[in-house]
Scaffold this active site. Structure first.
Site, PDB file in Angstrom:
ATOM      1  N   ASP A   1      12.778 -62.394  96.680  1.00 54.83           N
ATOM      2  CA  ASP A   1      13.968 -62.785  97.396  1.00 54.83           C
ATOM      3  C   ASP A   1      15.459 -62.918  97.036  1.00 54.83           C
ATOM      4  OD1 ASP A   1      14.554 -63.773 100.214  1.00 54.83           O
ATOM      5  OD2 ASP A   1      12.637 -64.991  99.760  1.00 54.83           O
TER       6      ASP A   1
ATOM      7  N   PHE B   1      16.469 -65.433 103.477  1.00 54.23           N
ATOM      8  CA  PHE B   1      14.869 -64.686 104.344  1.00 54.23           C
ATOM      9  C   PHE B   1      15.674 -63.121 103.971  1.00 54.23           C
ATOM     10  CE2 PHE B   1      16.718 -68.187 106.899  1.00 54.23           C
ATOM     11  CZ  PHE B   1      15.925 -69.292 107.203  1.00 54.23           C
ATOM     12  N   HIS B   2      15.588 -62.402 102.707  1.00 54.10           N
ATOM     13  CA  HIS B   2      14.939 -61.547 101.918  1.00 54.10           C
ATOM     14  C   HIS B   2      14.282 -60.759 101.009  1.00 54.10           C
ATOM     15  CE1 HIS B   2      19.861 -62.170 102.718  1.00 54.10           C
ATOM     16  NE2 HIS B   2      19.377 -62.034 103.992  1.00 54.10           N
ATOM     17  N   PRO B   3      12.967 -61.073 101.974  1.00 50.17           N
ATOM     18  CA  PRO B   3      11.886 -60.215 100.598  1.00 50.17           C
ATOM     19  C   PRO B   3      12.285 -58.779 100.931  1.00 50.17           C
ATOM     20  CG  PRO B   3      11.004 -61.316 103.301  1.00 50.17           C
ATOM     21  CD  PRO B   3      12.803 -61.587 103.017  1.00 50.17           C
TER      22      PRO B   3
END
Length: 540
Positions: A300, A475-477
């Protein structure tokens, strides 16, 4: 066995789980196959909500259980024991209904690395046609941009003089201005392109689902929470889901395609008996397929949110401090779809290197003409800039696993931020880089005053600790069911789950490594390519 009494809704050629950035693309492309029956399942409901479509509404959608799963991480040692809110879209359009609307492909090297890792067909030259297939760009068509797709990419509808000044300040540090971050090398400073149409959010539902939702061979079920995939003799045979307190079963004759995201997809695999035998046995789930990489390799982007108070410039903080300012902003949007309500959460981006050791940009700035303690909290009442910097290619690896065998329980998310020495060095260097940016000659007229982490934080240890205090997810898993051929890979380069027939994945979980930028565009690309791979398997 749970679900044995589920009511049958029939057979489908393709079942797509999740109507987010990937699922809406798949529903569109697969339902275009003549004679193919397609079922699209979404756990959330309609996106027909005011704050979904007004761009600044991201402040009110994250943390709203009507559209967000409202997950939280476990306490993070690298963040000094803090747990973070972990928004994930639970609505038609998925995360594209609550995200920052930034259109960003990453760098050509990201995809070339995927190919070098043994994933044939995933280099930059391989994937660029799929980015182009979806794109409807505001500029003229050329080798890097298309105007024929469904996903609108527009320029932002407002500029801030103070952000123009920050871009000019970046030039003092040797960072050239750019008007386009999406040509394979995103180094530079400029305004982000956004997924909007005339100042309104343009999510995956509008782009890909609306044009085809009336097709007779496409069935869309909302409020349908999938409980498990049925596996018989190594083959996916159907899906069991709950809706309105009742269980339903859909059978598949072609493929089930998971597009539930980097958190939802490994959860569903594990609930279905696909994953690490050790994890599954802890929860009494019979192993249908041993794949130890499920839920591992979580990556992330962690942003270090430095804040600087300023004078002599308008920011959203002071513009919204009184009712007069709020009414003026509302009128701008109502009359012209412009002004602060039309803005993406981050307007100005800077891609650069935290040190000369990196061959390409390894950090990304999101510069915002606002400040607040945390998402969902009120804006500060004084003018300020948030100067966030994130490590584009973190080395830290986390996990996302089921907490129990109950499908309604939230997963256990442990990103392990700042768990490597390199990531801690980049975090410290990022704060120092932000300080250099704000200390440039161009910005001195605004008299920037460092509020977070604060001017007294100076030593290496102090800066590393401060990074843990002020950092948060962007918010980039990704990468929890990554593609590859090694024992920890979950899918092959054609996106089929190893050892399970008729089961594929087409979302951020399949990424081997995180792209050097925001992830929505990359997920759209993956789904476009997945649709072609599926069509090829059908001989189309």
């Amino acid at each position: 066995m749970a679900g044995q009494d589920a009511a049958s809704i029939g057979q489908f050629d393709y079942i797509v789980v999740g109507a987010g950035s990937g699922g809406c693309v798949l529903a569109n492309r697969l339902s275009a196959i003549a004679g193919a029956r397609v079922l699209l399942l979404e756990a959330g409901g309609s996106d027909n909500r005011l704050w979904v479509h007004i761009p600044v509404g991201y402040l009110y959608t994250m943390g709203n259980r009507a559209v967000d799963w409202c997950f939280k991480t476990e306490p993070e040692p690298g963040l000094n024991g803090r747990s973070l809110n972990y928004p994930r879209g639970k609505v038609l359009g998925g995360c594209s209904s609550i995200n920052g609307m930034i259109y960003m492909r990453g760098q050509a090297r990201d995809y070339d690395v995927w190919r070098q890792m043994g994933n044939a067909g995933w280099g930059w030259d391989d994937v660029l046609p799929y980015f182009l297939k979806s794109e409807r760009h505001y500029g003229p068509a050329d080798e890097h941009h298309s105007i024929g797709g469904e996903l609108r990419v527009e320029e932002q509808r407002l500029h801030w003089p103070v952000l123009d000044a920050v871009r000019e300040a970046a030039a003092e540090l040797g960072i050239a201005p750019t008007s386009d971050f999406n040509r394979g090398d995103n180094e530079g400073a400029g305004y982000f392109a956004v997924n909007q149409r005339g100042g309104v959010r343009w999510n995956a539902r509008k782009a890909f689902l609306d044009p085809v939702k009336h097709r007779k061979n496409l069935r869309i079920e909302t409020h349908a929470e999938v409980e498990r995939i049925d596996i018989v003799d190594g083959r996916a045979t159907g899906i069991v889901y709950r809706k309105g307190g009742q269980s339903f079963r859909a059978e598949v004759t072609g493929e089930i395609v998971l597009a539930a995201g980097a958190i939802g997809t490994p959860k569903l695999l594990e609930l279905s008996g696909i994953g690490s035998g050790e994890v599954l046995s802890q929860h009494g789930i019979a192993v249908k397929r041993e794949l130890p990489g499920v839920g591992e390799n979580l990556q992330d982007h962690l942003q270090i949110r430095t804040v600087f108070g300023i004078t002599g410039a308008k920011t959203l903080n002071d513009m919204t401090a009184g009712w007069t300012g709020k009414l003026r902003i509302a009128a701008q949007y109502a009359l012209r779809r412009s002004g602060p309500m039309a803005m993406a959460p981050s307007q100005l981006g800077i891609f650069t290197r935290s040190s000369p050791d990196y061959e390409s940009a390894n950090i990304e700035y999101h510069v915002q003409p606002l400040s607040l303690e945390a998402f969902g909290q009120p804006l500060h009442r004084f003018p300020a800039l948030t100067v966030s910097v994130c490590n584009l290619r973190p080395e830290s690896r986390g996990t996302s696993h089921i907490r129990s065998a109950a499908s309604g329980d939230a997963p256990k998310i442990q990103p392990n931020y700042l768990s490597t020495a390199t990531d801690r060095i980049v975090a410290v260097d990022s704060i120092r880089h932000a300080r250099r940016l704000m200390a440039t000659r161009r910005l001195q007229e605004y008299r920037p005053e460092e509020l977070k982490p604060g001017q007294s934080v100076m030593t290496e240890d102090q800066l590393a600790h401060a990074a843990g205090d002020i950092a948060t997810t962007i918010f980039h898993p990704v990468a929890t069911a990554r593609m590859g051929q090694d024992p920890m890979a979950v899918v092959s380069s054609d996106l089929r789950v190893h050892g399970i027939d008729r089961l594929s994945i087409a979302d951020a979980s399949v990424m081997p490594t995180i792209p050097s930028g925001n992830t929505h565009a990359a997920v759209t690309m993956i789904a476009e390519k997945a649709a072609d791979l599926i069509r090829a398997r059908r001989g189309i």
